[in-house]
Scaffold this motif. Structure first.
Motif, short mmCIF file in Angstrom:
data_model
loop_
_atom_site.label_atom_id
_atom_site.label_comp_id
_atom_site.label_asym_id
_atom_site.label_seq_id
_atom_site.Cartn_x
_atom_site.Cartn_y
_atom_site.Cartn_z
N ALA A 1 0.81 -1.22 0.00
CA ALA A 1 0.00 0.00 0.00
C ALA A 1 0.85 1.26 0.00
CB ALA A 1 -0.94 -0.01 1.21
N ALA A 2 2.05 1.17 0.60
CA ALA A 2 2.95 2.32 0.66
C ALA A 2 3.73 2.51 -0.64
CB ALA A 2 3.91 2.17 1.83
N GLY A 3 3.59 1.58 -1.59
CA GLY A 3 4.25 1.74 -2.87
C GLY A 3 5.37 0.78 -3.16
N ALA A 4 5.62 -0.18 -2.29
CA ALA A 4 6.70 -1.15 -2.51
C ALA A 4 6.36 -2.06 -3.68
CB ALA A 4 6.93 -1.97 -1.25
N GLU A 5 7.37 -2.33 -4.52
CA GLU A 5 7.20 -3.21 -5.67
C GLU A 5 8.39 -4.17 -5.76
OE1 GLU A 5 6.73 -0.98 -9.24
OE2 GLU A 5 4.93 0.10 -8.54
#
Length: 286
Positions: free
Chosen positions: A270-274
């Motif tokens: 949700a925080a943008g980690a990929e």
């Protein structure tokens, strides 16, 4: 002449493999031969004594063995005067009271006046006494779970791991007396030289155990999300942040306990980690 440590391990059974695997992971090679009662390490001043599990606590108390790998349940049953150095995380089980599945049971007071078969009379007696329960304890060794089926007892008190043995014998676990796992113990009266060797062994074991519980995590994240994602990661100190070739993105590297990873994975995404990768760790030295 250099001192050598004597380490007592179970000669066969569920503690045997775990004990030798832990020593091997700590870089201690054991020259194992078939049916040996004693084996030596060629790269560390240590000898392994293969003993019956039930004998190990007393051998350590008497100083025949300096160290021992044994189940916590036996330390309690024998009231062994040894020092626990480390809980080892394998051979986990529990000492429980079980009854036939058709037997009525509301609470522990239903054990009053019952006959309980067990190989752990001391631990069971203490448990019952603390709860003001009067019951008859029938001491047997081996195949405790069959006792109710042949009319020898109304209930049993025995070690349980998966519970499959209880199920096969028509028994249901009702009370957990204590939880147990393999522990590393030592004699309380050792020379300074042996204490120094034990500290080396304990250090190697701790680095291995820490690694088993942890994973190396790598992920990609937008630069403006680095702090938010870093705050989500329970780490040893702080994560490593490296720039990516792609403008505005970073790679974050850290160490995380495996069970905690599953607690934060959704938050990381949700925080943008990929591109999240989880990699095993062989050793952690802190």
């Amino acid at each position: 002449m250099q001192e050598r440590l004597n380490v007592a391990v179970q000669k066969k059974g569920r503690l045997f493999d775990g004990s030798l695997e832990l020593l091997k992971a700590g870089g201690i090679s054991i020259n194992n031969g078939k049916d040996q009662l004693k084996a030596s390490s060629h790269n560390f001043p240590l000898d392994v004594l293969y003993l019956r599990n039930s004998d190990i606590p007393q051998y350590v108390v008497d100083g025949v063995a300096d160290l021992g790998v044994v189940g916590e349940n036996l330390l309690v049953e024998n009231d062994a005067d040894v020092e626990v150095i480390e809980k080892l995380g394998f051979s986990k089980c529990r000492l429980s009271i079980a009854l036939p599945k058709e037997a009525p049971y509301n609470d522990i007071s239903d054990l009053k006046g019952k006959k309980i078969a067990t190989s752990y009379p001391v631990t069971l007696q203490k448990f019952l006494r603390e709860r003001n329960i009067e019951a008859e304890i029938h001491v047997i060794s081996g195949s405790v779970e069959i006792a109710p089926n042949i009319g020898l007892s109304d209930a049993i008190c025995d070690l349980v791991s998966s519970g499959s043995t209880l199920f096969k014998n028509g028994l249901v676990e009702k009370e957990v007396i204590l939880k147990s796992q393999a522990v590393l113990v030592k004699n309380k009266h050792l020379s300074k030289d042996k204490e120094a060797l034990i500290e080396q062994v304990a250090f190697r074991i701790r680095t291995t155990l820490k690694a088993r519980k942890s994973k190396y995590i790598l992920l990609n994240a937008p630069k403006d999300k680095v702090q938010e994602i870093s705050d989500l990661l329970p780490v040893l100190k702080a994560p490593t942040v490296l720039p990516l070739a792609l403008e505005g993105w970073c790679s974050i590297h850290s160490v995380i306990e495996e069970d905690k990873f599953w607690e934060v994975i959704d938050q990381l995404k949700a925080a943008g980690a990929e591109g999240i990768l989880i990699v095993p760790i062989e050793k952690i030295v802190v």
